[in-house]
Enzyme design. Structure first.
Site, PDB file in Angstrom:
ATOM      1  N   GLY A  99       0.819  -1.216   0.000  1.00  0.00           N
ATOM      2  CA  GLY A  99       0.000   0.000   0.000  1.00  0.00           C
ATOM      3  C   GLY A  99       0.845   1.254   0.000  1.00  0.00           C
ATOM      4  N   ARG A 102       3.990   5.828   1.810  1.00  0.00           N
ATOM      5  CA  ARG A 102       4.601   7.168   1.832  1.00  0.00           C
ATOM      6  C   ARG A 102       4.106   7.977   0.638  1.00  0.00           C
ATOM      7  NH1 ARG A 102      10.477   6.953  -0.747  1.00  0.00           N
ATOM      8  NH2 ARG A 102      10.262   5.053  -1.946  1.00  0.00           N
ATOM      9  N   LYS A 122       4.570  11.788  -3.387  1.00  0.00           N
ATOM     10  CA  LYS A 122       5.401  10.700  -2.869  1.00  0.00           C
ATOM     11  C   LYS A 122       6.352  11.294  -1.837  1.00  0.00           C
ATOM     12  CE  LYS A 122       8.192   6.968  -4.852  1.00  0.00           C
ATOM     13  NZ  LYS A 122       8.513   6.313  -6.131  1.00  0.00           N
ATOM     14  N   ASP A 134       9.010   5.804   7.652  1.00  0.00           N
ATOM     15  CA  ASP A 134       8.703   7.166   8.111  1.00  0.00           C
ATOM     16  C   ASP A 134       7.771   7.906   7.153  1.00  0.00           C
ATOM     17  OD1 ASP A 134      10.371   7.601   5.972  1.00  0.00           O
ATOM     18  OD2 ASP A 134      11.870   8.755   7.075  1.00  0.00           O
ATOM     19  N   GLY A 135       7.442   7.284   6.049  1.00  0.00           N
ATOM     20  CA  GLY A 135       6.522   7.925   5.111  1.00  0.00           C
ATOM     21  C   GLY A 135       7.149   9.023   4.277  1.00  0.00           C
ATOM     22  N   ARG A 192      -1.977  -1.109  -9.795  1.00  0.00           N
ATOM     23  CA  ARG A 192      -0.824  -1.965 -10.069  1.00  0.00           C
ATOM     24  C   ARG A 192      -1.267  -3.416 -10.147  1.00  0.00           C
ATOM     25  NH1 ARG A 192       3.149   1.192  -7.079  1.00  0.00           N
ATOM     26  NH2 ARG A 192       2.126   3.153  -6.577  1.00  0.00           N
ATOM     27  N   ASP A 261       4.200  -4.865  -7.441  1.00  0.00           N
ATOM     28  CA  ASP A 261       3.590  -3.608  -6.987  1.00  0.00           C
ATOM     29  C   ASP A 261       4.153  -2.415  -7.757  1.00  0.00           C
ATOM     30  OD1 ASP A 261       5.862  -4.560  -5.365  1.00  0.00           O
ATOM     31  OD2 ASP A 261       5.796  -2.567  -4.488  1.00  0.00           O
TER      32      ASP A 261
HETATM   33  P1  AMP Z   1       8.850   1.238  -3.232  1.00  0.00           P
HETATM   34  O1  AMP Z   1      10.192   0.629  -2.938  1.00  0.00           O
HETATM   35  O2  AMP Z   1       8.890   2.734  -3.254  1.00  0.00           O
HETATM   36  O3  AMP Z   1       8.214   0.677  -4.461  1.00  0.00           O
HETATM   37  O4  AMP Z   1       7.934   0.874  -2.000  1.00  0.00           O
HETATM   38  C1  AMP Z   1       7.585  -0.439  -1.637  1.00  0.00           C
HETATM   39  C2  AMP Z   1       6.649  -0.375  -0.458  1.00  0.00           C
HETATM   40  O5  AMP Z   1       7.309   0.141   0.686  1.00  0.00           O
HETATM   41  C3  AMP Z   1       5.423   0.485  -0.650  1.00  0.00           C
HETATM   42  O6  AMP Z   1       4.359  -0.079   0.058  1.00  0.00           O
HETATM   43  C4  AMP Z   1       5.848   1.792  -0.038  1.00  0.00           C
HETATM   44  O7  AMP Z   1       4.753   2.578   0.366  1.00  0.00           O
HETATM   45  C5  AMP Z   1       6.657   1.320   1.151  1.00  0.00           C
HETATM   46  N1  AMP Z   1       7.662   2.312   1.555  1.00  0.00           N
HETATM   47  C6  AMP Z   1       8.832   2.603   0.918  1.00  0.00           C
HETATM   48  N2  AMP Z   1       9.501   3.565   1.584  1.00  0.00           N
HETATM   49  C7  AMP Z   1       8.751   3.913   2.646  1.00  0.00           C
HETATM   50  C8  AMP Z   1       8.905   4.849   3.721  1.00  0.00           C
HETATM   51  N3  AMP Z   1       9.972   5.645   3.820  1.00  0.00           N
HETATM   52  N4  AMP Z   1       7.919   4.907   4.635  1.00  0.00           N
HETATM   53  C9  AMP Z   1       6.847   4.111   4.558  1.00  0.00           C
HETATM   54  N5  AMP Z   1       6.642   3.206   3.594  1.00  0.00           N
HETATM   55  C10 AMP Z   1       7.584   3.101   2.638  1.00  0.00           C
HETATM   56 MG    MG Z   2       6.588   0.827  -5.371  1.00  0.00          MG
END
Ligand code: AMP
Ligand code: MG
Length: 503
Positions: A99, A102, A122, A134-135, A192, A261
């Site tokens: 989900g 962030r 983002k 940390d979002g 996705r 995803d």
């Molecule tokens: P990504 O690597 O950006 O495709 O993210 C994969 C998953 O990890 C997704 O569900 C993102 O929302 C979550 N995610 C990545 N970085 C963060 C972060 N700094 N804080 C919270 N969720 C994250």
């Molecule tokens: Mg992603």
């Protein structure tokens, strides 16, 4: 359509910047999330041309009120941000709940061409899906995604787009700590493969059907008119992904994290993390520091796309047919169509890259011979194809391309075959170099330049290199003499061996 102005924003939905259609889906598709304001937002880049295309008022977006929206400090009136639910296979492992941890969907717009598009922030803060994170996002990865996605768009490759980048005035705690940033991204949608997997993992057939119907209406409306709409939907996604990955391969793009995803139903490139363009051609090239096994290496990308599409097909089985065996057979047929769709685009692209206008059965062996010689000679993928076009004016055994090969004589052997082949279509000689230059870019976001750009921005607060690269990459096929150095591959000491996700 009316321009979106401060008044229409304040008034809510007018002008097309609206809560949009995703919010009308059942509540279990998302979280209605609260904004998490940042301390001192600053606009570092606004894509005015894209804003215009979206029917948004760029001057408004550049104002303090607009900045507040782009930083996630304020919502357009009447719009509730959404964090979307999805699952996904990450490096082959299924995670039933990922989900938007962030990211927030802050609005939908209908653009000037009548296409519905999502605007997502983002790095906008924690949501229900954040797990341990940390979002937030760091400046470096935000600038990389901005630059590379705009470069892809200029290359004509389907991609999410960069609307804006904002710094937050806060640090994010990475190693080492980095300036925080928020990226405003525009996508055809954020559905996705993992969105389908989320509901399949919960055996929620009703939600699957709702999601499929929504995605059909939004992206593949012609599927709805077919005898088997869900099969037509699957086939359309298979074809879109095949075309997309073929386009990546033709420019040497390595996505880096082709998790389910990170694969969009619309067929756009999405979620630029540790992505990069190949310099020296080698099929096994990997950049991502988190891809130790080379799962997402350059040459694996078509295979991985099929693997991901098989995961999508599994989720759709209950919609494909009443009978399980029949559903599986239909899904398998649909997946088998990937190869032909991929080959169609990839092979036609290779021919064009070699300057061929006509089709002969030996052309693929000719292209394969060049790639093999490149791999054996550490030849630069982008430069070789570009200089081939210049070689058209040189005599055999001369020209710029041969010097790109560790052993130029090996190139000469290949070039003889190539020249013999070109001689079979002399009627196209006049237009050949221009045609080659229109498919073989001179400028790509070379990874060492991207890293240098990030270092300048993060360490020296210098956005000059970012702006310069961005303007150069807007015209990747044009000769830009003042930018010539950016066409060069990295020197030995400049090579970037790993790209960190840096999330
Ligand atoms: P990504 O690597 O950006 O495709 O993210 C994969 C998953 O990890 C997704 O569900 C993102 O929302 C979550 N995610 C990545 N970085 C963060 C972060 N700094 N804080 C919270 N969720 C994250
Ligand atoms: Mg992603």
């Amino acid at each position: 359509m009316d321009q979106l102005t401060a008044e229409t924003l304040a008034a809510g939905n007018a002008g097309g910047f609206s809560q949009g259609s995703y919010a009308e889906l059942p509540e279990r598709f998302f979280q209605r999330a609260d904004l998490v304001p940042v301390a001192a937002p600053k606009l570092i880049k606004l894509n005015r041309q894209l804003a215009e295309e979206l029917g948004l008022d760029a001057d408004f977006l550049a104002s303090d009120e607009g900045l507040a929206v782009l930083a996630g400090n304020a919502s357009p009136k009447g719009v509730q941000p959404l964090a979307l639910a999805y699952a996904g296979h990450q490096f082959g492992q299924f995670v039933p709940q990922l989900g938007d941890g962030r990211a927030l969907l802050i609005a939908e717009v209908v653009d000037r061409n009548g296409r519905r598009r999502d605007i997502q922030l983002k790095g906008s803060g924690r949501t229900r899906f954040s797990r341990g994170g940390d979002g937030r996002a760091a400046l470096g990865p935000v600038l990389r995604e901005y630059l590379v996605s705009e470069a892809m768009a200029a290359l004509g490759i389907p991609t999410t787009r960069a609307l804006a980048a904002v710094t937050t005035g806060e640090m994010v705690f990475r190693q080492p700590p980095q300036p925080g940033a928020i990226f405003a991204r525009v996508a055809a949608s954020h559905i996705r493969i993992g969105t389908f997997q989320y509901f399949a993992a919960r055996s929620d057939r009703e939600a699957l059907k709702t999601l499929a119907d929504y995605a059909i209406a939004r992206h593949y409306p012609e599927a709805a008119t077919q005898k088997k709409p869900y099969l037509a939907f699957l086939e359309a996604i298979v074809a879109a992904q095949a075309r997309l990955v073929a386009r990546w391969m033709l420019v040497g793009f390595i996505h880096g994290v082709m998790n389910t995803d990170n694969m969009s139903i619309s067929g756009e490139t999405i979620d630029y993390g540790p992505c990069a363009f190949m310099d020296a051609y080698h099929p096994g090239t990997v950049f991502s520091s988190i891809d130790a096994g080379g799962r997402y290496a350059y040459a694996n990308q078509p295979r991985i796309a099929v693997w991901n599409l098989a995961r999508l097909a599994e989720t759709l089985l209950p919609l494909l047919a009443e009978n399980d065996d029949e559903a599986v057979a239909l899904a398998e047929d649909a997946l088998r169509k990937f190869q032909a769709a991929y080959d169609g685009v990839f092979h036609a692209g290779l021919r064009r890259k070699l300057g061929l206008f006509t089709e002969r059965s030996e052309d693929l062996a000719l292209a394969g011979g060049l790639l093999e010689t490149m791999a054996g000679n550490q030849a630069d993928f982008t430069l070789v194809f570009r200089t081939l076009g210049e070689d058209l004016r040189a005599a055999a055994g001369e020209g710029a391309t041969r010097s790109l090969f560790a052993n130029p004589a090996e190139f000469d052997d290949w070039a003889k075959r190539w020249r013999d082949r070109l001689a079979l279509e002399p009627e196209h000689d006049a237009g050949r170099q221009a045609a080659m230059n229109a498919i073989n870019p001179k400028y790509i976001p070379r990874n060492h330049r991207v890293e240098q750009m990030i270092r300048a921005a993060v360490d020296q607060s210098d956005l000059g290199p970012f702006e310069e690269l961005l303007s150069m990459l807007a015209k990747p096929f044009d000769e830009q003499p003042e930018m010539a150095a950016y066409a060069d591959p990295p020197k030995m000491e400049e090579r970037v061996l790993e790209t960190f996700c840096g999330t």
